[in-house]
Design an enzyme around this catalytic site. Structure first.
Site, PDB file in Angstrom:
ATOM      1  N   ASP A   1       0.867  -1.176   0.000  1.00  0.00           N
ATOM      2  CA  ASP A   1       0.000   0.000   0.000  1.00  0.00           C
ATOM      3  C   ASP A   1       0.905   1.228   0.000  1.00  0.00           C
ATOM      4  O   ASP A   1       1.571   1.521   0.989  1.00  0.00           O
ATOM      5  CB  ASP A   1      -0.881  -0.046   1.264  1.00  0.00           C
ATOM      6  CG  ASP A   1      -1.897   1.084   1.305  1.00  0.00           C
ATOM      7  OD1 ASP A   1      -1.683   2.113   0.623  1.00  0.00           O
ATOM      8  OD2 ASP A   1      -2.897   0.923   2.039  1.00  0.00           O
ATOM      9  N   HIS A   2       0.931   1.936  -1.121  1.00  0.00           N
ATOM     10  CA  HIS A   2       1.893   3.032  -1.282  1.00  0.00           C
ATOM     11  C   HIS A   2       1.562   4.220  -0.382  1.00  0.00           C
ATOM     12  O   HIS A   2       2.373   5.121  -0.195  1.00  0.00           O
ATOM     13  CB  HIS A   2       1.933   3.459  -2.758  1.00  0.00           C
ATOM     14  CG  HIS A   2       3.219   4.088  -3.168  1.00  0.00           C
ATOM     15  ND1 HIS A   2       4.281   4.268  -2.304  1.00  0.00           N
ATOM     16  CD2 HIS A   2       3.642   4.571  -4.377  1.00  0.00           C
ATOM     17  CE1 HIS A   2       5.282   4.848  -2.950  1.00  0.00           C
ATOM     18  NE2 HIS A   2       4.921   5.046  -4.217  1.00  0.00           N
TER      19      HIS A   2
END
Lengths: 468, 424
Positions: free
Chosen positions: B394-395
């Site tokens: 999850d950036h």
């Protein structure tokens, strides 16, 4: 009706058997645009129902009714002489009724452009039928879909010659070859009682022997007792808990050895014996073993809710597809199978299949019975309306009869309806509609019923559900 | 003695489920713990075991029925002697034969005949329901005596559509994002050939929901890397020659251990994002989910406290839980609370793939098939077994550099397992 002389090489939908199930499936499928071929040995459609079952027996029961009414009319001040019965004319009239009905079906076959092949069909694998026509020609016919509706036949007693003139089945009895002085009916089911009533009215001394402890096994006892009170006066004897140990055909009758519950044997002689111990499905010579169609342990073809067999393109309907073996159940299944064959979303899910015994008085019921409720431990509330106080009953010169409602005790939803009395078979239709529509007691008592009619007893029974 | 068998509490918060399979018939003699039926809940398919040995005398439900926790599903005769003397037919429900002969996982509305005293609806209403693909037995009637009207069926359809497309009050299960799964109208596929339709299984429905939620809300990045596993594979093969079947060491078990250690070193990978309170929730325990392919669909059982267990223990637990999952005997509780997931498709093949983060987790490791490849050791090419790995994260939580560091740490540890114990 025009029948095909040649066997077509291929059929889109083939219907095997042209009884009530077969012909109505064929008609429905043709109406839905399928190209239909019927295979049946009869000249016209009709099957057992029209030729050897419902219709001839009802014609004869009408005759019986006329005779007994003329006898009972003395009480209202009208006396007839002893009726003269011309058995030949009775038979002729009955056959005229049959011809009229089957002929009508034949012309509908023409009108719907259905191919009618007179012959018998046998499966040769799941996509081919081998057809043998009446004149002995044999040929194969391919098909895309099939509806099997080959019906049922009376069960014979083992060791009895099927060609016997003295020991007959329902088919033989409906021929009315003559009126025997004495007749023993083996089997206290509806077929035995209906035909026994006909012969009793025509003048035979009729005795009934039933193996179980009551007539009409499975039917609620209170209904049966309404019927039995009258049959006791019409029949010579009703022997319950009694078994037939031996039947011996002699030159002027049949010697019958009966055995009661205690094992006591007695011997009686009857001019004729009618065997009415049940019916069995016609599945044997169909070549079903060349397909993956399965039979259940009672010999009926296993089907799903769309009447499809284990071969999804082959349907089975009517008597071969399971109990109850009744023409109107076959009609219902025919509509479903024909619709499904035409690609419609159909399913056979009746809430109530009515049963009618066309004796005098008639007995009719639909949905849940008290007997079944007890067996299945379903809680029910029951109300019974005797006909004694119904105006119409009395104006008909009768006082026997009863209307019964079986409802859910919580919701008062109608689960079962049962009627005993003259005309019960006509009254039960209201019960079927009530159950199918999920009517509650309030619906029945708020529907205005015509006065004075027997149908008011349903309305009055519904009133009994309410205290206020 | 007659015993009522009820639906046990299968997992916290689960109040009902759908009967997917009935594995016994009336008259069957069953053992204690033998599976009687399988229940599909919001979280899993759960096998309901028999509480006692005895004979099944009545089955009160059929496949496709919705049942509540605590409701009676079967009756059992626990007294072996009387069981034999009793006639078998008595307790059998009337409609039984059809159901037995046409066993299906899900009810096909066109072909199933069921007990006729329930679902009070007129034939026309039943037909409408059938045409609309509605199981009439699920519709609540509002008329007298519970009678189901045409309007009830229409309302049922409307409510169901609203639930799926988010057009109205959203139910709690997918309440976060109404409209998320809205679908454009489908063309009539039959214009181009025959089609058939089958209802989504509960597992498929939930997978679809979880995946589209993840896909449309999480900005994801996938990082690829490779690890040399020649020596670890040699050790694994040697170990397995001695090991019992249930103790066999799998590459997945080794990766569970290594990932657990990595999550301790990189705690932001063991977290969840709480946007509402603008916080990152860092989890102190490490529970690793392992994706298991089952005939019913993808399920993710969880290995608890993976950081505190040795590889042997993890291998043993993994083998057991994977087998349970494949046999659909896993309980929903066994699939809750994962903090990181591993999806190993190496057994099937492929050189690389992009796994999707299993929200609310923030990272997932994908494993592809290892392959013998020439590796330049500075002087010459030597054959090495190479394991391709892909890490999706999850950036919003993890930066690219951290992703690369995490992957490198894992690869280095696979190649030099000593790293596992360097910091305690």
């Amino acid at each position: 009706m025009s029948t095909s002389d040649t066997i077509p090489a291929k059929a889109q939908l083939v219907v095997i058997g042209a009884g009530p199930g077969g012909y109505s499936a064929a008609f429905r499928a043709a109406e839905l645009g399928l190209s239909v071929t019927i295979v049946d040995p009869g000249v016209n459609p009709g099957g057992v129902c029209l030729y050897r079952g419902c219709i001839p027996s009802k014609a004869l029961l009408h005759v019986a009714r006329l005779i007994s009414e003329s006898e009972e009319s003395a009480i209202v001040g009208i006396t007839f002489g002893k009726p003269k019965i011309d058995v030949e004319r009775v038979r002729e009239w009955k056959n005229e009724v049959i011809d009229k009905l089957t002929g009508g079906l034949g012309s509908k076959v023409d009108k719907l452009k259905i191919d009618y092949v007179r012959g018998k069909a046998r499966f040769k694998g799941k996509n081919t039928l081998c057809i043998t026509t009446a004149d002995g020609t044999e040929a194969d016919m391919g098909f895309e879909q099939a509806i099997v509706a080959t019906g049922s036949r009376p069960i014979l007693l083992p060791g009895i010659d099927a060609a016997s003139k003295r020991i007959i089945d329902s088919t033989g009895a409906l021929e009315v070859a003559d009126v025997p002085k004495s007749l023993l009916v083996i089997g206290g089911g509806y077929i035995g009682l209906e035909l026994g009533s006909v012969y009793a009215a025509l003048g035979s001394k009729v005795s009934v022997v039933e193996m179980t402890e009551g007539l009409l096994p499975g039917c609620d006892r209170d209904l049966v007792s309404v019927l039995k009170r009258r049959l006791d006066t019409k029949f010579e004897a009703i022997m319950l808990n009694t078994r037939v140990a031996e039947l011996k055909e002699q030159k002027n009758g049949v010697r019958v050895t009966l055995e009661d519950k205690q094992g006591q044997q007695s011997t009686k002689r009857f001019e004729k014996v009618l065997v009415a111990i049940g019916r069995q499905p016609n599945t044997e010579s169909l070549g079903l073993e060349t397909t993956s169609i399965r039979l259940d342990d009672k010999g009926f073809v296993e089907v799903d809710g769309q009447q499809r067999t284990a071969e999804p393109h082959i349907f089975a309907i009517g008597d071969i597809a399971g109990e109850p073996m009744l023409a109107h159940k076959a009609y219902g299944e025919a509509q479903v199978a024909a619709g499904a064959a035409a690609g419609r979303k159909e399913v056979f899910d009746p809430r109530a299949i009515p049963a009618v015994v066309f004796t005098d008085p008639e007995i009719a019921w639909c949905g849940l019975t008290e007997t079944a409720a007890r067996e299945q431990k379903v809680k029910v509330k029951t109300v019974k309306m005797p006909w004694r106080s119904n105006g119409r009953t009395l104006t008909l010169g009768r006082d026997d009869g009863m209307t019964k409602l079986i409802v859910d005790p919580q919701t008062e939803r109608v689960l079962g309806v049962a009627v005993a009395g003259p005309g019960a078979g006509e009254l039960i239709a209201e019960g079927v509609v009530a159950i199918e529509m999920a009517a509650v007691g309030e619906d029945l008592r708020k529907s205005i019923h015509p006065h004075p009619t027997l149908s008011e007893t349903i309305y009055e029974a519904a009133q009994m559900l309410f205290k206020d | 003695m007659s015993l009522e068998i009820t639906v046990p509490e299968v997992s916290e918060g689960i109040e009902s489920g759908t009967v997917v399979t009935i594995t016994v018939a009336v008259g069957d003699q069953v053992e204690i713990d033998q599976t009687l039926l399988e229940l599909e809940t919001d979280k899993a398919v759960v096998a309901i075991p028999s509480p006692q040995a005895g004979k099944i005398t009545e089955i009160k439900v059929s496949e496709g029925d919705q049942v509540d926790v605590g409701s009676v599903v079967m009756l059992m005769d626990t007294d072996g002697e009387t069981a034999k003397a009793e006639p078998e037919e008595e307790a059998e429900p009337e409609e039984k034969p059809e159901e037995v002969s046409h066993k299906k996982t899900l009810p096909d509305l066109n072909t199933v005949r069921r007990g006729d005293m329930v679902a009070p609806a007129a034939p026309s209403v039943r037909r409408l329901a059938r045409d609309l693909g509605v199981d009439i037995y699920q519709v609540q009637g509002t008329g007298p005596g519970g009678r189901i009207s045409e309007t009830d069926v229409r309302h049922f359809v409307r409510d169901t559509m609203q639930r799926i497309t988010g057009g109205g009050p959203a139910p709690k299960s997918i309440g976060e994002f109404p409209g998320l799964h809205a679908q454009r109208p489908l063309p009539d596929f039959t214009r181009w050939g025959e089609v058939s339709r089958e209802p989504l299984s509960r597992i498929r429905e939930l997978t679809a929901d979880a995946m589209s939620y993840a896909w449309s809300t999480i900005p994801m990045v996938t990082q690829y890397d490779k690890a040399r596993i020649t020596s670890i594979e040699k050790y694994r093969n040697e170990f397995n020659q001695q090991a019992a079947e249930e103790a066999k060491l799998t590459m997945t078990a080794i990766l569970v251990k290594i990932c657990a250690a990595a999550l301790k070193v990189f705690p932001q990978f063991n977290s969840s994002l709480d946007l509402a309170s603008r916080e990152l929730i860092l989890k102190q325990s490490v529970h690793i989910g392992v994706a298991v392919d089952t005939p019913g669909g993808l399920l993710v059982p969880v290995l608890r406290e993976a950081d505190r267990k040795g590889v042997e223990k993890l291998a043993l637990e993994l083998n057991e839980i994977a087998a349970k999952t494949r046999d659909r005997k896993i309980s929903p509780a066994d699939m809750e609370g994962g903090t990181f997931t591993i999806s190993n498709l190496g057994g099937i093949g492929g050189t690389a793939f992009t796994p999707l983060v299993y929200a609310p987790q923030v990272a997932i490791l994908g494993v592809s098939r290892s392959e013998m490849q020439p590796v330049w050791d500075g002087r010459e090419f030597v054959p090495e077994l190479i394991l391709p790995l892909s890490l999706t994260y999850d950036h919003r939580v993890i930066d690219g550099a951290d992703g690369a560091r995490f992957m490198r740490w894992i690869c280095r540890t696979i190649e030099n397992p000593l790293q596992l114990v360097m910091k305690g």
